[in-house]
Design an enzyme around this catalytic site. Sequence first.
Site, PDB file in Angstrom:
ATOM      1  N   LYS A  59       0.826  -1.217   0.000  1.00  0.00           N
ATOM      2  CA  LYS A  59       0.000   0.000   0.000  1.00  0.00           C
ATOM      3  C   LYS A  59       0.859   1.265   0.000  1.00  0.00           C
ATOM      4  CE  LYS A  59      -1.968  -1.612   3.755  1.00  0.00           C
ATOM      5  NZ  LYS A  59      -1.436  -2.985   3.788  1.00  0.00           N
ATOM      6  N   GLY A 105       3.041  -0.968   8.823  1.00  0.00           N
ATOM      7  CA  GLY A 105       4.397  -0.626   8.396  1.00  0.00           C
ATOM      8  C   GLY A 105       4.336  -0.480   6.889  1.00  0.00           C
TER       9      GLY A 105
END
Length: 429
Positions: free
Chosen positions: A16, A40
């Site tokens: 992402k 993360g």
Amino acid sequence: MKVDVLLGLQWGDEGKGKIVDVLTPKYDIIARFQGGPNAGHTLEFNGIKHVLHTIPSGIFRDGVMNLIGNGVVIDPVIFQGELDKLEPFNIDYKSRLLISKKAHLILPTHRLLDAASEAAKGKDKIGSTLKGIGPTYMDKTGRNGLRVGDIYSPNFKEKYKALVEKHKQMLKRYKDFNYDLSELEGPWMAAIELLKELEAVDSEQYINDAIKAGKKVLAEGAQGTMLDIDFGTYPFVTSSNTVTAGTCTGLGVAPTKIGNVIGIFKAYCTRVGSGPFPTELEDEVGEKIRKEGSEFGATTGRPRRCGWVDLPQLKYAIMINGASELSMMKADVLDNFDTIRVCTHYLIGEERYDYFPYDVNDVEVVPVYEDIKGWNCDTTKLTSINEAPAELKAYVEYLERNLEVPITVVSVGPDRTQTLENKENKVLA
Ligand code: GDP
Ligand code: IMO
Ligand code: MG
């Protein structure tokens, strides 16, 4: 304008951060709507790798605002660490970063409760990131939480102490759990003072004013659909709504204001932490994917569990999110495979399942695979989808046909530049 959403369709870590960074020049505001430092998100450009946990992945681009929405939970100490890491890159984050006054704070005792609860669960543990996510959202829904807006209140310290007292009582239940809170409180209070230097806003008002003024907003999801508190593999999930609906509650954006929903998935599949994973490979093939894909957690460093793409799982995620386009990540990780497998359906006993059933936690789910020919060549230097090997194009088309959503991006490496647009969709036209 409408708000576009980018979110994970699998169990998190789909890439992402990379794609948000790639898309940021098309937007005015990048907004996180849920999760916290359990996330993360890795970005790579100019030979440098950055990992963000709380800060939206638009922070490295000039002229773009980054908003931490009300649905996010913030650990001030981790957040401060992230800001410190931006210093060498001369990022003027004070003018580019806004925080919702309604975002909840992770207290040191939330982290202790997370650790104590996980330790007590033994082999049934969730495999939480131990960042205090579950206990913080519990206090939010239990109406006990502290929010960013509270830090400006003259009685903030009393509110803090009252909540900590409650947590200490709760921690007493865990007889074998020892802790030293005094070590954690000093840095936490210091980080609260630094948090005050950033701009806290009524974020739902801010974002709706921006939409009205024609600004383009991209909502950045954290975790993935299969970790959603309602639709994931409960109880092996996180504690927030990671799906498109989470954008509405986590930013104050009405459902009628949602535009494109970009669902992102790996060309295979991974999961970190405990819980069901029907296509998991506990053999040398899984090991090879882990090695080629450097599948180790960006937040905890834990090895990620690896397996093949799972069509029932992806179809389920696409349905829940209303994904209108897809990004396929880490295609390059499959560069050295003669055969790529895709799970087309499951068998539970004799019965065939084409969707992701409730029973997945409790019964043996046997994935049934179709074999696809691998491309067996280096894709990391490709600059256009037109140059891609026929087998990779065929894999993309196979997935598009089955998922019934166009794959508009194919990623062939961690760097910003290793991103192939695939706009001329032939399969679904
Ligand atoms: P996120 O949580 O969804 O942002 O994903 P993570 O950053 O946790 O994990 C994705 C990992 O894959 C990171 O190390 C990225 O740098 C890396 N990555 C992203 N896209 C690609 C890709 O196309 N190929 C390869 N080899 N690595 C990628
Ligand atoms: P990003 O945004 C992958 C997993 C944990 C655990 C479960 C619950 O980087 O994709 P939590 O700490 O939230 O209570 O843990 O969820 N998990 C993630 N797995 N990527 C993440 O975030 C994750 N955030 C949480 O491993 O199984
Ligand atoms: Mg991640």
